[in-house]
Design a protein around this motif. Sequence first.
Motif, PDB file in Angstrom:
ATOM      1  N   PRO A   1       0.800  -1.230   0.000  1.00  0.00           N
ATOM      2  CA  PRO A   1       0.000   0.000   0.000  1.00  0.00           C
ATOM      3  C   PRO A   1       0.832   1.279   0.000  1.00  0.00           C
ATOM      4  O   PRO A   1       0.465   2.259  -0.658  1.00  0.00           O
ATOM      5  CB  PRO A   1      -0.840  -0.132   1.277  1.00  0.00           C
ATOM      6  N   LEU A   2       1.953   1.292   0.725  1.00  0.00           N
ATOM      7  CA  LEU A   2       2.785   2.490   0.752  1.00  0.00           C
ATOM      8  C   LEU A   2       3.461   2.704  -0.604  1.00  0.00           C
ATOM      9  O   LEU A   2       3.561   3.842  -1.085  1.00  0.00           O
ATOM     10  CB  LEU A   2       3.835   2.391   1.861  1.00  0.00           C
ATOM     11  N   ALA A   3       3.921   1.628  -1.234  1.00  0.00           N
ATOM     12  CA  ALA A   3       4.511   1.756  -2.573  1.00  0.00           C
ATOM     13  C   ALA A   3       3.482   2.334  -3.543  1.00  0.00           C
ATOM     14  O   ALA A   3       3.810   3.170  -4.391  1.00  0.00           O
ATOM     15  CB  ALA A   3       5.007   0.401  -3.057  1.00  0.00           C
ATOM     16  N   LEU A   4       2.231   1.895  -3.413  1.00  0.00           N
ATOM     17  CA  LEU A   4       1.165   2.399  -4.280  1.00  0.00           C
ATOM     18  C   LEU A   4       0.885   3.874  -4.004  1.00  0.00           C
ATOM     19  O   LEU A   4       0.728   4.679  -4.947  1.00  0.00           O
ATOM     20  CB  LEU A   4      -0.100   1.575  -4.080  1.00  0.00           C
ATOM     21  N   ALA A   5       0.813   4.260  -2.748  1.00  0.00           N
ATOM     22  CA  ALA A   5       0.536   5.656  -2.401  1.00  0.00           C
ATOM     23  C   ALA A   5       1.619   6.581  -2.943  1.00  0.00           C
ATOM     24  O   ALA A   5       1.326   7.666  -3.473  1.00  0.00           O
ATOM     25  CB  ALA A   5       0.419   5.809  -0.882  1.00  0.00           C
ATOM     26  N   ARG A   6       2.857   6.156  -2.830  1.00  0.00           N
ATOM     27  CA  ARG A   6       3.961   6.971  -3.341  1.00  0.00           C
ATOM     28  C   ARG A   6       3.913   7.060  -4.867  1.00  0.00           C
ATOM     29  O   ARG A   6       4.078   8.142  -5.446  1.00  0.00           O
ATOM     30  CB  ARG A   6       5.291   6.374  -2.899  1.00  0.00           C
ATOM     31  N   LEU A   7       3.678   5.926  -5.523  1.00  0.00           N
ATOM     32  CA  LEU A   7       3.638   5.921  -6.980  1.00  0.00           C
ATOM     33  C   LEU A   7       2.461   6.742  -7.495  1.00  0.00           C
ATOM     34  O   LEU A   7       2.586   7.475  -8.490  1.00  0.00           O
ATOM     35  CB  LEU A   7       3.552   4.482  -7.497  1.00  0.00           C
ATOM     36  N   TRP A   8       1.311   6.631  -6.832  1.00  0.00           N
ATOM     37  CA  TRP A   8       0.142   7.407  -7.243  1.00  0.00           C
ATOM     38  C   TRP A   8       0.431   8.902  -7.162  1.00  0.00           C
ATOM     39  O   TRP A   8       0.066   9.666  -8.061  1.00  0.00           O
ATOM     40  CB  TRP A   8      -1.059   7.053  -6.363  1.00  0.00           C
TER      41      TRP A   8
ATOM     42  N   PHE B   1      -5.573   1.893  -0.441  1.00  0.00           N
ATOM     43  CA  PHE B   1      -5.537   0.561  -1.055  1.00  0.00           C
ATOM     44  C   PHE B   1      -6.831  -0.197  -0.783  1.00  0.00           C
ATOM     45  O   PHE B   1      -7.417  -0.789  -1.696  1.00  0.00           O
ATOM     46  CB  PHE B   1      -4.333  -0.221  -0.522  1.00  0.00           C
ATOM     47  N   ASP B   2      -7.286  -0.167   0.459  1.00  0.00           N
ATOM     48  CA  ASP B   2      -8.513  -0.885   0.814  1.00  0.00           C
ATOM     49  C   ASP B   2      -9.711  -0.348   0.026  1.00  0.00           C
ATOM     50  O   ASP B   2     -10.574  -1.119  -0.408  1.00  0.00           O
ATOM     51  CB  ASP B   2      -8.780  -0.757   2.317  1.00  0.00           C
ATOM     52  N   ALA B   3      -9.768   0.974  -0.151  1.00  0.00           N
ATOM     53  CA  ALA B   3     -10.875   1.564  -0.907  1.00  0.00           C
ATOM     54  C   ALA B   3     -10.844   1.110  -2.359  1.00  0.00           C
ATOM     55  O   ALA B   3     -11.890   0.799  -2.955  1.00  0.00           O
ATOM     56  CB  ALA B   3     -10.810   3.086  -0.828  1.00  0.00           C
ATOM     57  N   LEU B   4      -9.645   1.032  -2.940  1.00  0.00           N
ATOM     58  CA  LEU B   4      -9.520   0.585  -4.325  1.00  0.00           C
ATOM     59  C   LEU B   4      -9.835  -0.900  -4.453  1.00  0.00           C
ATOM     60  O   LEU B   4     -10.425  -1.334  -5.455  1.00  0.00           O
ATOM     61  CB  LEU B   4      -8.116   0.891  -4.835  1.00  0.00           C
ATOM     62  N   VAL B   5      -9.464  -1.696  -3.451  1.00  0.00           N
ATOM     63  CA  VAL B   5      -9.803  -3.121  -3.470  1.00  0.00           C
ATOM     64  C   VAL B   5     -11.316  -3.294  -3.454  1.00  0.00           C
ATOM     65  O   VAL B   5     -11.868  -4.143  -4.178  1.00  0.00           O
ATOM     66  CB  VAL B   5      -9.154  -3.863  -2.277  1.00  0.00           C
ATOM     67  N   ARG B   6     -12.004  -2.507  -2.648  1.00  0.00           N
ATOM     68  CA  ARG B   6     -13.468  -2.602  -2.629  1.00  0.00           C
ATOM     69  C   ARG B   6     -14.053  -2.278  -3.996  1.00  0.00           C
ATOM     70  O   ARG B   6     -15.019  -2.916  -4.441  1.00  0.00           O
ATOM     71  CB  ARG B   6     -14.037  -1.663  -1.555  1.00  0.00           C
ATOM     72  N   ARG B   7     -13.471  -1.302  -4.669  1.00  0.00           N
ATOM     73  CA  ARG B   7     -13.963  -0.955  -6.002  1.00  0.00           C
ATOM     74  C   ARG B   7     -13.712  -2.098  -6.988  1.00  0.00           C
ATOM     75  O   ARG B   7     -14.575  -2.436  -7.801  1.00  0.00           O
ATOM     76  CB  ARG B   7     -13.293   0.325  -6.499  1.00  0.00           C
ATOM     77  N   VAL B   8     -12.517  -2.696  -6.923  1.00  0.00           N
ATOM     78  CA  VAL B   8     -12.204  -3.827  -7.795  1.00  0.00           C
ATOM     79  C   VAL B   8     -13.140  -4.997  -7.504  1.00  0.00           C
ATOM     80  O   VAL B   8     -13.626  -5.662  -8.432  1.00  0.00           O
ATOM     81  CB  VAL B   8     -10.726  -4.248  -7.613  1.00  0.00           C
TER      82      VAL B   8
END
Length: 257
Positions: free
Chosen positions: A187-194, A241-248
Amino acid sequence: MSAVPQAAARMHPDEWRSRVQLAAAYRIFDLLGWTEMIYNHITLRLPGSVSGGDQQFLINPFGLHYSEVTASNLLKIDQAGRKLDDSPWPVNPAGFTLHSTIHGQVEGAHCVMHTHTTAGLAVACTRSGLAQNNFYSAQLHDMVAYHDFEGITVHAEEGPRVLRSMGGKPLLILRNHGLVSWAPTLPLALARLWTLQRACEVQLAQAALGPAIPVSEAIAIRTTTESFQFDQQFGAGQDVFDALVRRVDRIDPGYRQ
């Protein structure tokens, strides 16, 4: 019995949890439009409870689109990129060379992400790189490193040069190539990349409008310090990340198979 329990029964529960998390990340990348046909990678180091202390990783099967990646078809590989399971899918050697270097030599590089998005690549092709002139780049002060283009990353001897270029920074712009993020958690890698991706998108759009208003270094330092999205106290990207997982999951929960 469903496919999920059958697959999960063959492996350590920590491995299955890692597989589901990584498969979700691939679907999130697809949702965000960060795909590159069958190319590029997100890799995740398996915990010691699974590997027994060996260096083992999960990577996408070469040949599958991100929308086809599932928990069970992810490949388990070693530090050299050799498969540790009987999957019929191959490993992309160009994909793991860069990831292997970072996983193996950077402490805390549990997850490594690499993209070729249009905005990221466009900024990577500019001499000046990321501009400190918008809300998102101001949150990345002293977090972004650069590495000069040496061609497709298939040669192991480039690894030490990549590490020197990184200098321990968690984000890397591969000049003429793309973006890289690493972190102790996915999740942290994703937040930084986003955040880096958004900064590049804004920079690309703003470039057509004329000279930008620069953000001073003092303000950028303060903005980065106050950016709660990277702070462990505020989840370090886990809530996003959790919010995006719910969307997926609402679109297609098949990645959990």
